[in-house]
Scaffold this active site. Structure first.
Site, PDB file in Angstrom:
ATOM      1  N   GLY A  60      86.638  26.453  -8.931  1.00 43.95           N
ATOM      2  CA  GLY A  60      87.238  27.643  -8.343  1.00 43.95           C
ATOM      3  C   GLY A  60      86.795  28.889  -9.077  1.00 43.95           C
ATOM      4  O   GLY A  60      86.305  28.816 -10.206  1.00 43.95           O
ATOM      5  N   TYR A  88      86.410  24.166 -12.729  1.00 43.70           N
ATOM      6  CA  TYR A  88      87.732  24.762 -12.927  1.00 43.70           C
ATOM      7  C   TYR A  88      88.769  23.643 -13.123  1.00 43.70           C
ATOM      8  O   TYR A  88      89.688  23.756 -13.930  1.00 43.70           O
ATOM      9  CB  TYR A  88      88.125  25.619 -11.709  1.00 43.70           C
ATOM     10  N   GLU A 176      79.131  17.130  -6.735  1.00 40.27           N
ATOM     11  CA  GLU A 176      79.150  17.132  -5.265  1.00 40.27           C
ATOM     12  C   GLU A 176      77.934  17.803  -4.636  1.00 40.27           C
ATOM     13  O   GLU A 176      77.668  17.620  -3.457  1.00 40.27           O
ATOM     14  CB  GLU A 176      80.447  17.774  -4.756  1.00 40.27           C
ATOM     15  N   ASP A 213      66.818   4.972  24.791  1.00 40.80           N
ATOM     16  CA  ASP A 213      68.241   5.314  24.727  1.00 40.80           C
ATOM     17  C   ASP A 213      68.903   4.806  23.456  1.00 40.80           C
ATOM     18  O   ASP A 213      69.581   5.550  22.748  1.00 40.80           O
ATOM     19  CB  ASP A 213      68.981   4.759  25.948  1.00 40.80           C
ATOM     20  N   LYS A 363      68.250  10.593  32.020  1.00 42.89           N
ATOM     21  CA  LYS A 363      67.122  10.094  31.237  1.00 42.89           C
ATOM     22  C   LYS A 363      66.198  11.207  30.707  1.00 42.89           C
ATOM     23  O   LYS A 363      65.817  11.208  29.542  1.00 42.89           O
ATOM     24  CB  LYS A 363      66.300   9.141  32.109  1.00 42.89           C
TER      25      LYS A 363
HETATM   26  N1  GLN Z   1      85.718  30.291 -12.803  1.00 44.38           N
HETATM   27  C1  GLN Z   1      85.479  29.235 -13.740  1.00 44.38           C
HETATM   28  C2  GLN Z   1      84.277  29.556 -14.604  1.00 44.38           C
HETATM   29  O1  GLN Z   1      83.568  30.503 -14.384  1.00 44.38           O
HETATM   30  C3  GLN Z   1      85.244  27.949 -13.017  1.00 44.38           C
HETATM   31  C4  GLN Z   1      83.980  27.984 -12.221  1.00 44.38           C
HETATM   32  C5  GLN Z   1      83.844  26.844 -11.265  1.00 44.38           C
HETATM   33  O2  GLN Z   1      84.774  26.104 -11.037  1.00 44.38           O
HETATM   34  N2  GLN Z   1      82.687  26.744 -10.651  1.00 44.38           N
HETATM   35  O3  GLN Z   1      84.041  28.849 -15.566  1.00 44.38           O
END
Ligand code: GLN
Length: 507
Positions: A60, A88, A176, A213, A363
């Site tokens: 975050g 974060y 991710e 198909d 088709k």
């Molecule tokens: N804001 C926090 C930082 O700058 C976390 C960043 C993040 O979660 N990508 O370290």
């Protein structure tokens, strides 16, 4: 609000602290078949309608030590399920459990190499040095009590930490994103090995024939759900020359579709022995097909279940719009001229739900879609081929040697049509083997052998069709090649009947 699904499957709860990548966490987890639910970081644990198998705290934009920054509901620790903090999320874990997070001089954005220490389950089976993606300006400067470091970079000493006995993990990087090597595997370690979440997020099976198909439907499916789609190619012993091998290469290697090849040719040919009635042939092939397909699907399901993966719940079908129209006409399906080869029986038996991505298309639209998906022209423009295959192009009894004759003749015929540049002008062409013998003379000797009938039609919808005006010179070449190259044939004829009153196939 949690969805209804969350309660039905093992679910990983992802609490979103506002990172741009949070949805990718859900995406990755879904790729290996586990259901995850993404909720706001402010979610109260008491309000959850399900108990998650594990919790992931996302990254975050905030700084945990700032006033007004979001914090996880402390009740999350009472769930006693594994928790993984990402960026974060890691900082939040450390900050709220007595560690320290500070703004750091050396910010890390982009690629970094982590060095793994110890034997954490989180990194099990991965590598000692991993290239990962970072995006942070804060960093952990002191870990809470009971936590150990499991990876670091040269600027971030606490790039990954754990408190194994409480199953709490934190990582500074973003597994991710696809730029992090082994990110999906790390998440899988957390979700499957640490949280023991079952991949109950279901699978789809579908039969592929190598035709347009089913191939396009399969391609769409694998683009949508990757390896959770299992294509099954049944070799019924009555496919065209080299067809199985070629389809395997195309589907598996070129299109990246998860494919199982079931060679059941002996079973099919065994059951066709002595059968001459066309409807009976179709029924035998249709029923045997269902049997083989089901057995294969059951095998796949068993293997997947053993490795903690889910059940098969859906069946992919390459139904086109004309099939739909036929079944909704006010009189219902029209008189059965020929039994169509389909997998309808599977639905009742296996209680599968059907997915028909091509249901609204004609088709020519399917072909257009195939081109958009960059599927080989050779396949996109392939003539239709009936499910019972060469079995209904060998009139009379279907024996391996008869199939071989029809197959060779057909191969020569199609090869010559292609060479002459006429393949796309013709809607469907094939060679049929007739069960009549006629007298001939070859090398001054009397022969008494079979007849090949060549068929080629032009049509837009296959409901009506006219025979194709094949150039004489080409017919001459094809006929001489077939008679010379295919043992057992001493006569070739060209079919000049339209549909109606004839049909496109001879049986
Ligand atoms: N804001 C926090 C930082 O700058 C976390 C960043 C993040 O979660 N990508 O370290």
């Amino acid at each position: 609000m949690a969805t209804q699904i969350a309660g039905q499957y093992d679910t990983i709860l992802i609490l979103d602290f506002g990172s741009q990548y949070t949805h990718l966490i859900a995406r990755r987890i879904r790729e290996f078949g586990v259901y995850s639910e993404l909720l706001a970081c402010t979610t109260k644990i008491a309000d959850l309608s399900f108990k998650p198998k594990g919790v992931i705290l996302s990254g975050g934009p905030y700084s945990v030590y700032e006033a007004g920054s979001p914090h996880v509901d402390p009740a999350v620790w009472d769930l006693k399920v594994p928790v993984l903090g990402i960026c974060y999320g890691l900082q939040e874990i450390c900050h709220t459990r007595g560690g320290k997070v500070e703004n750091c001089e050396k910010k890390e954005f982009g690629k970094a190499i982590i060095t793994v220490q110890g034997e954490s389950q989180l990194f099990q089976g991965l590598a000692k040095e991993i290239s990962v993606w970072m995006s942070h300006g804060d960093q952990v400067t002191k870990v809470p009590e009971g936590f150990t470091t499991i990876a670091s970079t040269h600027t971030a000493p606490f790039a990954a930490v754990e408190k194994a006995q409480d199953r709490i993990y934190g990582i500074q990087f973003h597994p991710e994103v696809t730029h992090s090597d082994l990110g999906k595997e790390l998440l899988e370690n957390f979700v499957v090995k640490i949280c023991h979440a079952k991949s109950s997020w279901t699978m789809v099976v579908g039969a592929v024939s190598g035709g347009v198909d089913s191939t396009i439907a399969a391609k769409l499916m694998s683009m949508a759900i990757g390896d959770r789609f299992h294509a099954i190619l049944v070799d019924n012993g009555v496919m065209r020359m080299n067809e199985c091998a070629q389809s395997k290469v195309l589907l598996q290697e070129h299109l990246g579709i998860n494919l199982t090849l079931a060679d059941a040719s002996e079973l099919f040919l065994g059951r066709l022995k002595g059968v001459t009635n066309p409807e009976q042939k179709r029924k035998i092939i249709g029923n045997t097909f269902i049997e083989v397909f089901e057995a294969e699907a059951a095998k796949i399901e068993k293997e997947q279940e053993e490795s903690g993966k889910g059940k098969i719940e859906f069946l992919l079908q390459g139904t086109l719009y004309p099939d739909v129209i036929e079944s909704i006409s006010f009189k219902g399906p029209s008189a059965t001229i020929k039994t169509h080869h389909n997998v309808g029986g599977l639905l009742e038996d296996m209680k599968l739900k059907v997915i028909e991505p091509l249901r609204e298309l004609f088709k020519d639209e399917v072909r257009e879609l195939g081109s958009i998906l960059k599927i080989d022209d050779e396949l996109v423009w392939r003539h239709p081929f009936p499910g019972p295959g060469i079995a209904i192009r060998v009139l009379g009894e279907v024996t391996p040697s008869q199939v071989e004759i029809a197959r060779k003749a057909d191969y020569i015929y199609i090869e010559e049509i292609k060479k002459a540049g006429l393949y796309r002008k013709i809607s469907q062409a094939y060679a049929a083997l007739l069960p009549v013998k006629s007298v001939g003379v070859m090398g001054d000797n009397r022969t008494y052998e079979q007849v090949i009938a060549l068929r080629a039609v032009e049509t837009t919808d296959f409901m009506t069709a006219d025979w194709f005006e094949m150039p004489y010179a080409l017919l001459k070449k094809i006929s001489s090649r077939i008679i010379n190259e295919v043992d057992g044939v001493n006569r070739v004829v060209y079919d000049i009947s339209s549909k109606p009153p004839a049909t496109i196939e001879w049986e």
